[in-house]
Every structure is written in structure tokens, then in C-alpha cells.
Design a protein around this motif. Structure first.
Motif, PDB file in Angstrom:
ATOM      1  N   MET A  98       0.892  -1.296  -0.259  1.00 18.33           N
ATOM      2  CA  MET A  98      -0.153  -0.190   0.282  1.00 18.33           C
ATOM      3  C   MET A  98       0.875   1.570   0.395  1.00 18.33           C
ATOM      4  SD  MET A  98      -2.650  -1.119   2.851  1.00 18.33           S
ATOM      5  CE  MET A  98      -3.512  -3.036   2.298  1.00 18.33           C
TER       6      MET A  98
ATOM      7  N   ASP B 159       3.699   1.094  -1.439  1.00 14.67           N
ATOM      8  CA  ASP B 159       3.816   1.538  -2.697  1.00 14.67           C
ATOM      9  C   ASP B 159       2.963   2.034  -3.915  1.00 14.67           C
ATOM     10  OD1 ASP B 159       6.000   1.117  -5.052  1.00 14.67           O
ATOM     11  OD2 ASP B 159       4.735  -0.443  -5.785  1.00 14.67           O
ATOM     12  N   GLU B 160       1.706   1.604  -3.636  1.00 13.43           N
ATOM     13  CA  GLU B 160       0.846   2.835  -4.292  1.00 13.43           C
ATOM     14  C   GLU B 160       0.949   4.233  -3.969  1.00 13.43           C
ATOM     15  OE1 GLU B 160      -2.958   0.423  -3.334  1.00 13.43           O
ATOM     16  OE2 GLU B 160      -1.776  -1.287  -4.199  1.00 13.43           O
TER      17      GLU B 160
ATOM     18  N   PRO C  62       4.733   6.069  -5.249  1.00  9.46           N
ATOM     19  CA  PRO C  62       5.089   4.793  -6.571  1.00  9.46           C
ATOM     20  C   PRO C  62       6.398   4.782  -6.727  1.00  9.46           C
ATOM     21  CG  PRO C  62       4.281   7.400  -7.201  1.00  9.46           C
ATOM     22  CD  PRO C  62       4.167   7.067  -5.825  1.00  9.46           C
TER      23      PRO C  62
END
Length: 424
Positions: free
Chosen positions: A315, A317-318, A321
């Protein structure tokens, strides 16, 4: 006299090379065998149950083999006959594991069972070689050397062999098998046929301690005066479920859930082992200064926090990014290894101290009984959680085990403190 008997640190390093190869192979096997089994078996619970087989064989057979090697009398001594059979056989069948996996499941399982039996044949005798060649006053130092080499073997397995696995699945098995056979040659041509300090060493082996303590230990633990001791041992049993389960199934989580390359998954797990090896000595020093139980309780708080964080890393990473998710996971696992050192380095000394000097052997046996019993069932239990609740359940289940262990360790330590007379 004993003082005039020969002793060589060079021979200890050669014996350590055997433990290096042993840990190299076990670590790689634990990380990648669940993935290989995954080619045929979807259930994580079944794969986990198969991964517990080596611990079951260890508890059942190694005490027998250890005692047998004490009584053996041949031209090449009492330990080497087991090494002559077990080490080359284990090397050969470890090399052919990936080839068997390419044929059929039953072929893979037959090869795996023979490999596990071969490893079992030589494990007790190779460990017993150290006290056979070492006077009692130098055994702590010698054991430190051997365990250090074992730790290096584990790190190389997860960093070096994992990289080879990414090139070709067969390469790490070939390299590890050759290293095991090379270690056998070093041992065969270096160790004494009739070592100067040889004695009955079977009671120093983990699996022997576990087996011999089973019935006597359970009877003793029913007594009211051992209630606090029992709670501490339950804590060890419970947190080893979490640790062993993650060790065996992390690569399954990383590959199947995070879609990580198999070689990257093993390499990433290596950061946990690396942190443990680097922090083991400082953790021991802190335990001596701050107390064993307080250090364990700190670790039992920190490690479940680390495990609970892991499923949420994708999450992050989302949201960000540009963050490297794999690097972030490696950092988190490194922190987990530090917390694990706080726990595991203190555990055995704490248990050994429970009964005073007169019962060190008794409580040593209980320690190995409870820790190894959990290693038999842990991969299957956490694998079942993954089957039922999805892959992240591996870390939630492990975290729960550490929280439960915190409760039992704190309660047990309080009882022991209250019931132990001052000055003992």
C-alpha cells in the motif's frame, strides 16, 4: 594428563566447515523447497506439513544415531562411519532434487525423504566431533566458532545461492552439494580417528535433549513449583511457531502474493538472518547488562509490530510509487532480525538458569523439547492460515504467536521471581 592432550583450532575450523555446509543446505532447503513443492501442491498447509518432516525425523532418529555413534568402534573411529554414509548420500540426493521435481511429485518426494534421512544420519555425529576434539575449558570458544560458521553458511545460502537460483534452478543445488562433499573430504582427512577428548556426547545434542526429556519433563512440569517454568516454556513453544512458520513460508508469500522472483524472495529473506548474525553478540551483552527476560520482552513487542507492517508495504508503494518495495521489505526484515536476536539469544540461557546449577541438563532438555516440537507443526499451521485467510495471514498469525508468548513469558517470569529464594 588432559592438559597434554593435543588440541587444534585448525581442526575446529574444519569441523566448522561441516556445520557451514549443513546450515547452507538447511537454510536453502527451507527457503526454496516450499516453492518447488508448489509446482505440484497448491495447499500451503500440505507444503508446510512436508517441511516439518525434517524436524520430526530429527527428534525421532537423531538421539538413536547419537547414542549409536557413542558406542561405535571401527578402524576410522566412532563418528566417521556415519559421515562416510550420510554426507555423500545427502550431497548426491540434494543435487538431484530439482531434476526429480521435473519428473513427478512422487519422484520428488522419494528423493526428498532419502535426502532427509541422509542428513539425519550424520547430523548428530558431526556435532559431536567438536567436544570429541576439544577440552571442556575451550568448548565455549569452539562452539562460538562453529556457530559463526553456521551463520555464515545461512547468509551465503540466502544471498549467494538465491542469486544462482535466479540463473538456473539446478545451479544452487549443484554448488551446495559439492560444498557438502568437499566438507566431507576435509573432515575425513583431518579429524582424528580416535579423538583425545571423546566421551559420551549424545546428551549435548539438541534432539537428544528433546527426546530424553519428554516423559520425565512433562511429569515434572505438573508440579505446582514448576508453574512459572512451564509458562516460560510455553512462551518459547508459541513464539517458535511464528518464527519457524515465517522462515519456511516467507518465500511462498513473496512469490505467490507479491509476484516476486523466486531468487529475489530468498535473497530478501537473507536480510533477516544477516541482522540476527550481526546483532547476536550485542544482544547477548545487552541481556547480561539489562536482564534476559526484559530483552526478550522487548523483542516480543517489536517483532510482531514488524510482521504486522509487512502486509501493508504494498500500500505504501501505491501512495509513493518511487519507493522500491523490495528494498523497503528488506529493511523491515532487517529490523525484524534485530528483534529476533533480542529474543533468541537470551532464550536458552534463561531456561538453563531456571533450575540452578543442579538442573541445567534437565531444563536444557525441556528447552529443546518445546522449541523443536513447535518446529514440527508450525509450517503446517501457518500454511493452513494462508490457505483459509490468504497469504498475509502468515504474518498476522506469526504476530499473534509472539503476543501470546509475551503474556506467558511475563507471567511465568513473575511467578519464578516470586517463588525463587533470594541468593539462589
Amino acid at each position: 594428563m588432559i592438559a597434554n592432550k593435543p588440541f587444534s583450532y585448525g581442526k575446529i575450523f574444519v569441523i566448522g566447515s561441516g556445520f557451514f555446509a549443513l546450515m547452507l543446505i538447511w537454510t536453502f532447503y527451507n527457503a526454496y523447497m516450499p516453492l518447488i513443492l508448489g509446482d505440484y501442491i497448491e495447499s500451503r498447509a500440505i507444503r508446510g506439513a512436508i517441511m516439518g518432516l525434517d524436524n520430526l525425523l530429527a527428534v525421532l532418529l537423531i538421539p538413536i544415531i547419537g547414542a549409536w555413534s557413542d558406542r561405535m568402534n571401527t578402524k576410522i573411529g566412532n563418528r566417521l562411519p556415519f559421515l562416510v554414509i550420510g554426507m555423500p548420500l545427502a550431497a548426491i540426493f540434494f543435487v538431484i532434487i530439482p531434476y526429480g521435481a521435473a519428473v513427478a511429485l512422487w519422484v520428488l518426494l522419494v528423493i526428498d525423504i532419502i535426502f532427509l534421512l541422509a542428513m539425519t544420519i550424520y547430523r548428530a555425529p558431526i556435532i559431536a566431533l567438536m567436544p570429541d576434539h576439544t577440552p571442556s575449558e575451550k568448548r565455549s570458544t569452539a562452539n562460538g566458532i562453529i556457530n559463526f560458521m553456521g551463520g555464515v553458511g545461512a547468509i551465503i545460502a540466502l544471498f549467494g545461492l538465491s542469486t544462482l537460483y535466479g540463473i538456473d534452478r539446478t545451479y544452487p543445488f549443484i554448488v551446495a552439494g559439492l560444498l557438502l562433499f568437499l566438507a566431507f573430504l576435509f573432515l575425513y582427512f583431518t579429524v582424528d580417528r580416535h579423538p583425545p577428548y571423546v566421551s559420551s556426547t549424545k546428551d549435548e545434542l539438541e534432539e537428544t535433549q528433546a527426546s530424553n526429556s519428554f516423559f520425565e519433563g512433562l511429569r515434572q512440569l505438573k508440579k505446582p513449583e514448576f508453574r512459572g517454568h512451564l509458562f516460560i516454556l510455553i512462551a518459547i513453544f508459541v513464539y517458535f511457531i511464528g518464527y519457524t512458520g515465517v522462515e519456511a513460508l516467507f518465500t511462498v508469500y513473496a512469490v505467490e502474493h507479491l509476484e516476486m522472483a523466486e531468487s529475489t524472495a530468498g535473497f530478501t529473506l537473507g536480510f533477516f538472518s544477516l541482522a540476527f548474525v550481526l546483532f547476536a553478540i550485542p544482544a547477548g551483552l545487552l541481556g547480561s547488562k539489562r536482564g534476559k527476560t526484559p530483552m526478550m520482552l522487548i523483542g516480543l513487542i517489536l517483532l510482531p509490530m514488524v510482521f504486522i507492517c509487512i502486509p501493508f508495504l504494498p500500500m505504501i508503494d501505491e501512495v509513493f510509487p518511487n519507493i522500491n518495495e523490495v528494498l523497503l521489505l528488506q529493511i523491515v526484515l532487517f529490523l525484524g532480525g534485530l528483534a529476533w536476536a533480542c529474543i533468541n539469544v537470551q532464550a536458552y540461557p534463561l531456561v538453563a538458569d531456571l533450575g540452578g546449577k543442579s538442573k541445567i541438563g534437565f531444563f536444557t532438555g525441556l528447552y529443546y523439547l518445546f522449541s523443536m516440537a513447535s518446529a514440527i507443526i508450525a509450517p503446517g499451521i501457518l500454511g493452513l492460515l494462508m490457505d483459509v485467510f490468504s497469504h498475509p495471514a502468515l504474518f498476522y498469525g506469526a504476530a499473534v504467536s509472539f503476543v501470546i508468548a509475551f503474556y506467558f513469558l511475563k507471567k511465568g517470569s513473575n511467578i519464578v521471581t516470586k517463588t525463587t529464594p533470594k541468593g539462589t
